[in-house]
Write a protein that holds these residues in place. Structure first.
Motif, PDB file in Angstrom:
ATOM      1  N   MET A   1      -7.506  36.747  -4.305  1.00 23.54           N
ATOM      2  CA  MET A   1      -6.720  37.436  -5.329  1.00 23.54           C
ATOM      3  C   MET A   1      -7.515  38.563  -5.956  1.00 23.54           C
ATOM      4  SD  MET A   1      -4.512  35.930  -8.463  1.00 23.54           S
ATOM      5  CE  MET A   1      -3.293  35.426  -7.269  1.00 23.54           C
ATOM      6  N   SER A   2      -8.752  38.258  -6.351  1.00 27.05           N
ATOM      7  CA  SER A   2      -9.590  39.314  -6.901  1.00 27.05           C
ATOM      8  C   SER A   2     -11.040  38.997  -6.612  1.00 27.05           C
ATOM      9  CB  SER A   2      -9.380  39.469  -8.411  1.00 27.05           C
ATOM     10  OG  SER A   2      -9.729  38.292  -9.084  1.00 27.05           O
ATOM     11  N   ALA A   3     -11.868  40.017  -6.652  1.00 26.83           N
ATOM     12  CA  ALA A   3     -13.284  39.821  -6.342  1.00 26.83           C
ATOM     13  C   ALA A   3     -14.118  40.697  -7.235  1.00 26.83           C
ATOM     14  CB  ALA A   3     -13.557  40.167  -4.873  1.00 26.83           C
ATOM     15  N   CYS A   4     -15.339  40.255  -7.484  1.00 23.76           N
ATOM     16  CA  CYS A   4     -16.260  41.065  -8.255  1.00 23.76           C
ATOM     17  C   CYS A   4     -17.661  40.746  -7.799  1.00 23.76           C
ATOM     18  CB  CYS A   4     -16.115  40.799  -9.753  1.00 23.76           C
ATOM     19  SG  CYS A   4     -16.428  39.098 -10.230  1.00 23.76           S
ATOM     20  N   GLY A   5     -18.613  41.586  -8.192  1.00 20.93           N
ATOM     21  CA  GLY A   5     -20.001  41.348  -7.816  1.00 20.93           C
ATOM     22  C   GLY A   5     -20.457  42.384  -6.819  1.00 20.93           C
ATOM     23  N   THR A   6     -21.623  42.167  -6.275  1.00 25.91           N
ATOM     24  CA  THR A   6     -22.225  43.087  -5.318  1.00 25.91           C
ATOM     25  C   THR A   6     -21.930  42.601  -3.916  1.00 25.91           C
ATOM     26  OG1 THR A   6     -24.004  43.551  -6.864  1.00 25.91           O
ATOM     27  CG2 THR A   6     -24.370  44.158  -4.577  1.00 25.91           C
ATOM     28  N   ASP A   7     -21.195  43.359  -3.145  1.00 30.42           N
ATOM     29  CA  ASP A   7     -20.793  42.957  -1.803  1.00 30.42           C
ATOM     30  C   ASP A   7     -21.614  43.734  -0.787  1.00 30.42           C
ATOM     31  OD1 ASP A   7     -19.602  42.107   0.477  1.00 30.42           O
ATOM     32  OD2 ASP A   7     -17.609  42.943   0.036  1.00 30.42           O
ATOM     33  N   SER A   8     -22.442  43.024  -0.013  1.00 25.48           N
ATOM     34  CA  SER A   8     -23.250  43.687   1.002  1.00 25.48           C
ATOM     35  C   SER A   8     -22.859  43.219   2.397  1.00 25.48           C
ATOM     36  CB  SER A   8     -24.742  43.411   0.748  1.00 25.48           C
ATOM     37  OG  SER A   8     -24.995  42.020   0.706  1.00 25.48           O
ATOM     38  N   GLY A   9     -21.604  42.744   2.543  1.00 23.05           N
ATOM     39  CA  GLY A   9     -21.125  42.441   3.879  1.00 23.05           C
ATOM     40  C   GLY A   9     -21.501  41.079   4.399  1.00 23.05           C
ATOM     41  N   ASN A  10     -21.563  40.068   3.550  1.00 22.60           N
ATOM     42  CA  ASN A  10     -21.823  38.694   3.978  1.00 22.60           C
ATOM     43  C   ASN A  10     -23.163  38.562   4.677  1.00 22.60           C
ATOM     44  OD1 ASN A  10     -21.233  36.018   4.052  1.00 22.60           O
ATOM     45  ND2 ASN A  10     -19.840  36.136   5.814  1.00 22.60           N
ATOM     46  N   SER A  11     -24.227  39.124   4.094  1.00 26.44           N
ATOM     47  CA  SER A  11     -25.575  39.026   4.656  1.00 26.44           C
ATOM     48  C   SER A  11     -26.111  37.631   4.424  1.00 26.44           C
ATOM     49  CB  SER A  11     -26.493  40.053   3.987  1.00 26.44           C
ATOM     50  OG  SER A  11     -26.681  39.713   2.633  1.00 26.44           O
ATOM     51  N   ALA A  12     -27.275  37.343   5.071  1.00 23.42           N
ATOM     52  CA  ALA A  12     -27.851  36.001   4.985  1.00 23.42           C
ATOM     53  C   ALA A  12     -28.267  35.646   3.562  1.00 23.42           C
ATOM     54  CB  ALA A  12     -29.056  35.897   5.927  1.00 23.42           C
ATOM     55  N   ARG A  13     -28.516  36.648   2.733  1.00 29.84           N
ATOM     56  CA  ARG A  13     -28.917  36.383   1.345  1.00 29.84           C
ATOM     57  C   ARG A  13     -27.812  36.765   0.370  1.00 29.84           C
ATOM     58  NH1 ARG A  13     -32.546  32.845   0.394  1.00 29.84           N
ATOM     59  NH2 ARG A  13     -33.505  33.932  -1.380  1.00 29.84           N
ATOM     60  N   GLU A  14     -26.582  36.755   0.834  1.00 25.43           N
ATOM     61  CA  GLU A  14     -25.456  36.975  -0.057  1.00 25.43           C
ATOM     62  C   GLU A  14     -24.861  35.621  -0.437  1.00 25.43           C
ATOM     63  OE1 GLU A  14     -21.612  39.838  -0.237  1.00 25.43           O
ATOM     64  OE2 GLU A  14     -21.614  38.398   1.401  1.00 25.43           O
ATOM     65  N   LEU A 310     -31.389  30.010  -6.001  1.00 32.13           N
ATOM     66  CA  LEU A 310     -32.785  30.434  -6.187  1.00 32.13           C
ATOM     67  C   LEU A 310     -33.761  29.480  -5.507  1.00 32.13           C
ATOM     68  CD1 LEU A 310     -32.701  31.537  -9.949  1.00 32.13           C
ATOM     69  CD2 LEU A 310     -32.885  33.023  -7.940  1.00 32.13           C
ATOM     70  N   GLY A 311     -33.342  28.244  -5.281  1.00 34.74           N
ATOM     71  CA  GLY A 311     -34.214  27.273  -4.629  1.00 34.74           C
ATOM     72  C   GLY A 311     -34.151  27.286  -3.116  1.00 34.74           C
ATOM     73  N   ILE A 312     -33.320  28.152  -2.553  1.00 31.35           N
ATOM     74  CA  ILE A 312     -33.164  28.225  -1.084  1.00 31.35           C
ATOM     75  C   ILE A 312     -34.049  29.347  -0.544  1.00 31.35           C
ATOM     76  CG2 ILE A 312     -31.535  28.680   0.785  1.00 31.35           C
ATOM     77  CD1 ILE A 312     -29.325  27.539  -1.048  1.00 31.35           C
ATOM     78  N   ASP A 313     -34.916  29.007   0.383  1.00 30.75           N
ATOM     79  CA  ASP A 313     -35.834  30.001   0.961  1.00 30.75           C
ATOM     80  C   ASP A 313     -35.216  30.754   2.137  1.00 30.75           C
ATOM     81  OD1 ASP A 313     -37.957  29.477  -0.805  1.00 30.75           O
ATOM     82  OD2 ASP A 313     -38.592  27.746   0.390  1.00 30.75           O
ATOM     83  N   GLY A 314     -34.379  30.096   2.889  1.00 34.47           N
ATOM     84  CA  GLY A 314     -33.804  30.722   4.076  1.00 34.47           C
ATOM     85  C   GLY A 314     -32.416  31.272   3.825  1.00 34.47           C
ATOM     86  N   GLU A 315     -31.565  31.112   4.817  1.00 37.33           N
ATOM     87  CA  GLU A 315     -30.205  31.632   4.735  1.00 37.33           C
ATOM     88  C   GLU A 315     -29.386  30.877   3.690  1.00 37.33           C
ATOM     89  OE1 GLU A 315     -26.272  32.257   7.620  1.00 37.33           O
ATOM     90  OE2 GLU A 315     -28.190  31.598   8.473  1.00 37.33           O
TER      91      GLU A 315
END
Length: 374
Positions: A1-14, A310-315
């Motif tokens: 329905m709606s979205a907000c935030g910084t969208d970088s294309g579903n990267s591993a750190r998104e 913040l506690g996740i080191d990888g993807e």
């Protein structure tokens, strides 16, 4: 329905967050407060997220307070939007409908529904982002009976698992404290005319009336109780009744002595921390009024998600978020220390707020669930 935030294309750190709440209908105002709480948390922690290379995107779906719509909304968030975590639903009936779907999708689902069966279903993706019903019941009943002298109580409740469980817990909590629930009155979700219920309650002449409903519906019950001549000092309401909504509808002069449950009040000495003060200022700038229960719950659930990421080191994906969110570590929040119990439920301390003659609410009673102390 709606979205907000910084969208970088579903990267591993998104970090992709789905919010599944009733954007429309009687609960629209508390949904807006909740979403503002989540967004305030993401803004407050943006620097820490940036330092870890984590961008965020929030996608909001309206479940319309209806189980079938909640299921389709969840499926969209899971399959099309590919979110890593879902926040919601609000209503217990919707939660019960969605959780089996969440388990099949393997997506952590932070619900706000308080029905006990949610913690008893064995769902691996279940996290309750607020305290179960027994906490708010014991908070209000303890004060109403011991300090307010309520010995004979009428409970008016929504005829749902949420409302029915609040009724049952109230009967038990009152009996344990030497009081009695002398009558319970149920109403169907979506009811707008409570005149007969209000008149019946007035004629029963109890020491106190407790309203167990949600959003604008609960406020309508309170308004019609007052119109029927029930004194404001005899009315209390559980956490589904947000103070901001009450104050929009009930004039200040008509709120004297009324009791509300809240998970947050900036007047509580226990919450006079730098983080809590910053939250109040940031939230007020975003929403236009001070936070109450749902704004604070949104912020805390945002903190839960941020701490996990913040506690996740990888993807960052649905599996890593599920693992991180179900790690049972207490953490400091704007509500004080919160504990994730073995049942994956947050145990949050609660307050009773009481209105004075000027229509201002102040905290008068603080309650911590015994399980949170062990």
């Amino acid at each position: 329905m709606s979205a907000c935030g910084t969208d970088s294309g579903n990267s591993a750190r998104e970090l992709r967050i789905g919010i599944l709440w009733p954007v429309s209908g009687a609960s629209a105002a508390i949904t807006a407060d909740f979403v503002a709480g989540v967004e305030t948390a993401l803004a407050d922690y943006k620097e820490q997220l940036d330092d870890r290379g984590i961008s965020t995107k929030v996608i909001i779906e309206d479940d319309q307070g209806t189980p079938s719509v909640a299921i389709s909304g969840f499926q969209k968030l899971a399959n099309k939007d590919q979110v890593d975590v879902v926040v919601g639903p609000l209503n217990s009936n919707n939660c019960l409908a969605v959780l089996p779907v969440a388990d099949r999708a393997g997506i952590a689902t932070i619900v706000t529904g308080t029905a006990p069966s949610l913690a008893e279903g064995g769902w691996k993706t279940f996290v309750r982002g607020t305290s179960p019903n027994r906490v708010q019941v014991n908070t209000l009943v303890e004060y109403a009976v011991n300090d307010g002298g309520w010995k004979n109580i009428v409970v008016i409740h929504q005829e749902t698992e949420y409302g029915d469980d609040l009724r049952d817990n109230t009967i038990t909590a009152a009996k344990e404290r030497g009081a009695e629930v002398v009558e319970t009155i149920a109403y169907a979700p979506g009811t707008t005319n409570f005149l007969s219920i209000a008149t019946k309650t007035k004629n029963r002449n109890p020491d106190g009336v407790i309203v167990a409903g949600l959003g604008g519906e609960s406020v309508s019950v309170i308004k019609q109780l007052l119109d029927a001549g029930v004194a404001s000092s005899k009315i209390g309401a559980y956490g589904g009744t947000d103070a901001n909504v009450v104050e929009e509808v009930i004039p200040a002069k008509d709120r004297d002595g009324m009791l509300l449950i809240s998970g947050f009040t900036d007047k509580a000495a226990e919450l006079q921390t730098d983080d809590a003060k910053a939250f109040v200022a940031d939230y007020q700038a975003r929403r236009g009024h001070k936070p109450q229960l749902y704004g604070a719950i949104g912020y805390v659930q945002g903190q839960m998600i941020i701490n996990a990421a913040l506690g996740i080191d990888g993807e960052i994906d649905k599996k890593s978020m599920l693992d991180a969110l179900t790690t049972r570590k207490p953490f400091q929040s704007v509500l004080g220390e919160v504990v994730l119990a073995d049942s994956n439920e947050l145990l949050v301390p609660l307050w009773v707020q009481k209105y004075d003659k000027a229509g201002e609410a102040s905290p008068v009673h603080f309650y911590v669930d015994p399980a949170a102390k062990s």
